[in-house]
Design a protein around this motif. Structure first.
Motif, short mmCIF file in Angstrom:
data_model
loop_
_atom_site.label_atom_id
_atom_site.label_comp_id
_atom_site.label_asym_id
_atom_site.label_seq_id
_atom_site.Cartn_x
_atom_site.Cartn_y
_atom_site.Cartn_z
N MET A 84 0.83 -1.21 0.00
CA MET A 84 0.00 0.00 0.00
C MET A 84 0.86 1.26 0.00
SD MET A 84 -3.34 -0.93 2.36
CE MET A 84 -2.41 -1.34 3.84
N THR A 171 -9.50 4.06 -6.79
CA THR A 171 -8.12 3.77 -6.39
C THR A 171 -7.97 2.36 -5.83
OG1 THR A 171 -7.79 6.12 -5.84
CG2 THR A 171 -6.23 4.55 -4.92
N TRP A 172 -8.93 1.95 -4.99
CA TRP A 172 -8.84 0.61 -4.40
C TRP A 172 -8.93 -0.48 -5.45
CZ3 TRP A 172 -6.91 -1.33 -0.26
CH2 TRP A 172 -7.26 -2.63 0.15
N THR A 176 -6.07 -3.33 -6.13
CA THR A 176 -6.32 -4.76 -5.95
C THR A 176 -6.44 -5.54 -7.26
OG1 THR A 176 -8.71 -4.30 -5.78
CG2 THR A 176 -7.44 -4.40 -3.73
#
Length: 268
Positions: A84, A171-172, A176
């Protein structure tokens, strides 16, 4: 010249494997046997009685579990946090980005021993000495993992990320669904190197743990060795039991470990 390199490689391999073979052979000998020559170490009879004695009368298996539990927790949390952080520093714009990267990079210049006293004081004030939390939390900050993963994230084209954003991905989802799959080899390599480093860590467990229920293998083995200074078989059994899990891990993940060393630039 190929035959020459093969002979040299075989000799080097035998040089590294011989101590392991010696350890395993001596560990299955009977205690108190008369040894008059080198061949006596490799001739029958063999016995696993000392293995049963060590496993049943010591906390070695508990220490193996502690080492596995701590190493797995440290590995998973370190890789997640480093991924992250590397993603943020690589792909997300924010103020003082260069300064943050410099601060992380400077972490490689500071030896762990230099901060061990303030780190101990912090853990003591938190009241997590002699606990799994005290063994795990201080090991989670890994500047090397952040920098290595950031360099891999830098190699992902920004056009690919923009196409996901056009499709409505946030963004996530980019992190992922795009970044993690594309950098899986680097993540696996850093995970293995982190696991091995945690497994072999001695200094911090030595300082933060006094209760033998929370000993890890590097901390617990020396306490057993002091009890068998005049015996060859029991120390070899202890080292064999402690070494087999990590040897099996290396055999299974040999390619990833070698790749991880080459990717991270670690030597030796």
């Amino acid at each position: 010249m190929k035959w020459f390199y093969r002979i040299v490689s075989l000799f080097a391999a035998l040089l590294f494997v011989t101590p392991l073979i010696w350890m395993l052979v001596v560990s299955v000998k009977k205690e108190g046997m008369k040894i008059t020559s080198l061949l006596d170490w490799f001739t029958p009879p063999y016995s696993f009685a000392v293995y049963n004695e060590i496993i049943s009368t010591t906390k070695l298996t508990n220490w193996i579990w502690n080492s596995f539990f701590v190493a797995i927790c440290v590995t998973l949390l370190t890789v997640v946090f480093a991924a992250m952080a590397g993603f943020v520093m690589s792909k997300l714009p924010f103020r003082y980005k260069s300064l943050v990267f410099f601060v992380v990079l400077s972490g490689l210049l500071i030896p762990g021993e230099a901060v061990i006293i303030p780190l101990y004081q912090v853990v003591k004030d938190m009241g997590i000495l002699n606990s799994y939390q005290g063994l795990i939390f201080p090991a989670l900050a890994s500047p090397m993992a952040v920098i290595v993963l950031k360099s891999f994230f830098d190699g992902v084209p920004n056009d690919l990320l923009e196409s996901v954003q056009i499709d409505g991905g946030g963004t996530w989802r980019i992190f992922t669904s795009i970044m993690i799959p594309l950098t899986r080899p680097a993540l696996a390599s850093m995970a293995i190197l982190t696991f091995v480093g945690s497994w072999n860590n001695f200094l911090w467990p030595f300082l933060s743990v006094t209760d033998d229920r929370f000993f890890t293998l590097p901390m617990g083995i020396p306490t057993l060795m002091n009890q068998y200074t005049e015996d060859y078989v029991k120390p070899m059994v202890i080292n064999a039991i402690a070494s087999l899990p990590i040897i099996v891990l290396f055999v299974i993940f040999e390619r990833q470990i070698v790749k991880g060393v080459s990717l991270s630039g670690i030597k030796g």
